[in-house]
Design a protein around this motif. Structure first.
Motif, short mmCIF file in Angstrom:
data_model
loop_
_atom_site.label_atom_id
_atom_site.label_comp_id
_atom_site.label_asym_id
_atom_site.label_seq_id
_atom_site.Cartn_x
_atom_site.Cartn_y
_atom_site.Cartn_z
N MET A 112 0.84 -1.21 0.00
CA MET A 112 0.00 0.00 0.00
C MET A 112 0.87 1.26 0.00
O MET A 112 0.64 2.18 -0.79
CB MET A 112 -0.90 0.02 1.23
N VAL A 113 1.88 1.26 0.87
CA VAL A 113 2.77 2.43 0.96
C VAL A 113 3.54 2.60 -0.34
O VAL A 113 3.61 3.70 -0.89
CB VAL A 113 3.75 2.26 2.15
N ALA A 114 4.08 1.49 -0.87
CA ALA A 114 4.85 1.56 -2.11
C ALA A 114 4.01 2.15 -3.24
O ALA A 114 4.47 3.00 -4.00
CB ALA A 114 5.36 0.17 -2.48
N LEU A 115 2.75 1.69 -3.33
CA LEU A 115 1.88 2.18 -4.40
C LEU A 115 1.60 3.67 -4.25
O LEU A 115 1.65 4.42 -5.23
CB LEU A 115 0.55 1.40 -4.43
N SER A 116 1.33 4.11 -3.00
CA SER A 116 0.99 5.53 -2.86
C SER A 116 2.22 6.41 -3.00
O SER A 116 2.13 7.51 -3.55
CB SER A 116 0.22 5.81 -1.57
N VAL A 117 3.38 5.95 -2.52
CA VAL A 117 4.60 6.76 -2.66
C VAL A 117 4.99 6.89 -4.13
O VAL A 117 5.37 7.97 -4.59
CB VAL A 117 5.76 6.13 -1.84
N CYS A 118 4.87 5.80 -4.88
CA CYS A 118 5.27 5.85 -6.29
C CYS A 118 4.12 6.29 -7.20
O CYS A 118 4.26 6.24 -8.42
CB CYS A 118 5.77 4.48 -6.74
N HIS A 119 2.99 6.69 -6.60
CA HIS A 119 1.81 7.11 -7.38
C HIS A 119 1.39 6.07 -8.42
O HIS A 119 1.11 6.40 -9.57
CB HIS A 119 2.05 8.46 -8.06
N VAL A 120 1.41 4.84 -8.03
CA VAL A 120 0.95 3.78 -8.93
C VAL A 120 -0.48 3.45 -8.54
O VAL A 120 -0.78 3.26 -7.36
CB VAL A 120 1.83 2.51 -8.79
N GLU A 121 -1.36 3.42 -9.52
CA GLU A 121 -2.75 3.12 -9.21
C GLU A 121 -2.94 1.63 -8.94
O GLU A 121 -2.19 0.80 -9.45
CB GLU A 121 -3.66 3.56 -10.37
N TYR A 122 -3.98 1.33 -8.17
CA TYR A 122 -4.24 -0.07 -7.81
C TYR A 122 -4.43 -0.94 -9.06
O TYR A 122 -3.93 -2.05 -9.12
CB TYR A 122 -5.48 -0.16 -6.91
N ASP A 123 -5.13 -0.40 -10.05
CA ASP A 123 -5.39 -1.16 -11.28
C ASP A 123 -4.10 -1.60 -11.97
O ASP A 123 -4.00 -2.69 -12.50
CB ASP A 123 -6.24 -0.34 -12.26
N VAL A 124 -3.11 -0.68 -11.94
CA VAL A 124 -1.83 -0.98 -12.57
C VAL A 124 -1.15 -2.12 -11.81
O VAL A 124 -0.64 -3.07 -12.41
CB VAL A 124 -0.93 0.28 -12.58
N TYR A 125 -1.15 -2.02 -10.49
CA TYR A 125 -0.58 -3.07 -9.65
C TYR A 125 -1.30 -4.39 -9.88
O TYR A 125 -0.70 -5.44 -10.05
CB TYR A 125 -0.68 -2.65 -8.18
N TYR A 126 -2.65 -4.31 -9.96
CA TYR A 126 -3.44 -5.53 -10.06
C TYR A 126 -3.27 -6.22 -11.40
O TYR A 126 -3.46 -7.43 -11.51
CB TYR A 126 -4.93 -5.22 -9.81
N GLU A 127 -2.87 -5.43 -12.40
CA GLU A 127 -2.65 -6.01 -13.74
C GLU A 127 -1.68 -7.19 -13.66
O GLU A 127 -1.86 -8.21 -14.32
CB GLU A 127 -2.11 -4.91 -14.66
N GLY A 128 -0.65 -7.05 -12.81
CA GLY A 128 0.28 -8.16 -12.63
C GLY A 128 -0.16 -9.06 -11.49
O GLY A 128 -0.11 -10.29 -11.57
N ALA A 129 -0.61 -8.42 -10.40
CA ALA A 129 -0.90 -9.17 -9.17
C ALA A 129 -2.09 -10.10 -9.32
O ALA A 129 -2.27 -11.02 -8.53
CB ALA A 129 -1.15 -8.19 -8.01
N LYS A 130 -2.89 -9.89 -10.38
CA LYS A 130 -4.07 -10.74 -10.55
C LYS A 130 -3.68 -12.21 -10.75
O LYS A 130 -4.47 -13.10 -10.47
CB LYS A 130 -4.93 -10.25 -11.72
N TYR A 131 -2.44 -12.42 -11.23
CA TYR A 131 -2.02 -13.80 -11.43
C TYR A 131 -1.83 -14.53 -10.10
O TYR A 131 -1.90 -15.75 -10.04
CB TYR A 131 -0.76 -13.86 -12.29
#
Lengths: 153, 230
Positions: B46-65
């Motif tokens: 959560m912290v990494a995503l907000s610090v790097c301004h990465v949206e959840y959808d972008v993260y989930y694109e890979g994490a969905k696997y």
């Protein structure tokens, strides 16, 4: 080859689980159908333990990772969660503890009761015979449970 | 940078793995329940995503696997259960009674607290399936008229809390039998709790896996009855 076969069997069962989930009008998810199918398959000898074991253990070992994406997704639902956050967290924490204690103590109480009964009948000590015995703790267990049940209902 | 992240299929999985690895190291250093590897990794991502301004959808694109593997992994919980089938046969009464108690306690305590906090039927229906696995819980919540998104959140929170407090609760309330520990964890905090039960031992893990399925199915029936109470 071993892993291909194992992963293949596991995915096939997952797929059958999905089929069951779509065809049977019950609120049972594919994963639970699959769990039951694999368990039954192992019991009946249709699936050999050796033909799923290593891959199965691998998947179970990395299972904690699989919860991270959904949990990080809580960020997205923060908007709806925020207004009721305090009561929800309080209820969640307290009920989780209650359920854990109630289920655990009742299970333990019955195991130890059966263990003691098994010991008395000494010959027929098969059922629950392996459980450890500690008669001192049992009484308290019942009392605690009665109190909880009274409080909940 | 952002384009690379958006197009990467591995970013989400990599971040999750690294975070969990850090979580395990932190747990090793500080042996306190708060430094639970799962909680630490969730917060880190959560912290990494907000610090790097990465949206959840972008993260989930890979994490969905990772999420994709959840169904096959849950299916595999049948393996430890099969390995412990003798213990299951020998203690079936205790196991059945324990899980039933867990389910009734869960439903009854949610009812009691909802009355106490003055919550309405929608909130009540949202919370009823909180102790069972997400896939079943979502269905129950929807059927009874709850808010499904909140149900999912509460189920995950329940799981993570259960995972964190399991050792402490078992110690405090002297739940010592491995079977009892497994039943306690599985019926209170489903698959996420089961991860902790697996760490405790094979028997604990097997019993916890069994509880996910049995408690889940019992809750479907029980919740539809309890839903009429508020």
């Amino acid at each position: 080859m071993k892993y291909i076969k194992q992963f293949g069997i596991i995915l096939t069962i997952s797929f059958i689980g999905e089929l069951c989930n779509q065809m049977i009008p019950l609120p049972v998810p594919a994963s639970i159908y699959g769990l039951v199918i694999l368990f039954a398959g192992l019991l009946l000898g249709w699936v050999k333990l050796d033909s799923v074991k290593e891959t199965g253990k691998f998947l179970i070992e990395i299972m904690p990772l699989m919860f991270i994406p959904a949990a990080v997704g809580l960020l997205e639902s923060w908007g709806v969660l925020q207004p009721i956050f305090v009561p929800v967290i309080t209820i969640t924490l307290l009920t989780t503890i209650l359920v854990m204690v109630a289920a655990g103590r009742v299970t333990q109480f019955v195991i130890r009761m059966e263990g003691r009964a098994g010991k008395k009948a000494s010959g027929s000590g098969k059922k629950g015979g392996r459980a450890r015995k500690d008669p001192g703790v049992e009484k308290e267990g019942t009392k605690e449970m009665d109190g909880e049940r009274g409080g909940c209902e | 940078m952002k384009v690379v992240l958006t197009e990467s299929a591995f970013f989400g999985v990599m971040v999750s793995l690294i975070a969990y690895g850090i979580g395990l190291q932190v747990k090793k250093k500080f042996k306190i329940a708060v430094f639970n590897p799962l909680l630490v990794s969730i917060v880190l991502v959560m912290v990494a995503l907000s610090v790097c301004h990465v949206e959840y959808d972008v993260y989930y694109e890979g994490a969905k696997y990772l999420s994709y593997l959840l169904t096959p992994a849950t299916v595999c919980l049948a393996i430890p259960l099969y390995e412990q089938v003798e213990m299951l046969k020998g203690n079936w009464k205790a196991i059945v009674l324990g899980i039933c108690t867990g389910v009734v306690t869960s439903l009854a305590s949610v009812l009691a607290f909802c009355v106490l906090f003055g919550l309405g039927h929608e909130e009540y229906a949202t919370l009823l399936p909180k102790s069972i696995t997400t896939a079943i819980g979502m269905g129950v919540s929807e059927e009874l008229g709850g808010y499904v998104t909140i149900t999912v959140a509460v189920i995950i929170i329940t799981g993570v809390l259960g995972n964190m407090i399991a050792e402490l609760v078992c110690k405090l309330f002297r739940i010592e039998e491995p079977i009892a520990k497994g039943i306690a964890i599985g019926s209170s905090s489903h698959a996420i709790g089961t991860v902790k039960a697996m760490e405790m031992g094979e028997l604990e893990g097997a019993m916890s896996s069994l509880s996910i399925a049995v408690a889940g199915l019992l809750t479907v029936a029980g919740a539809s009855i309890f839903a009429t109470f508020l």
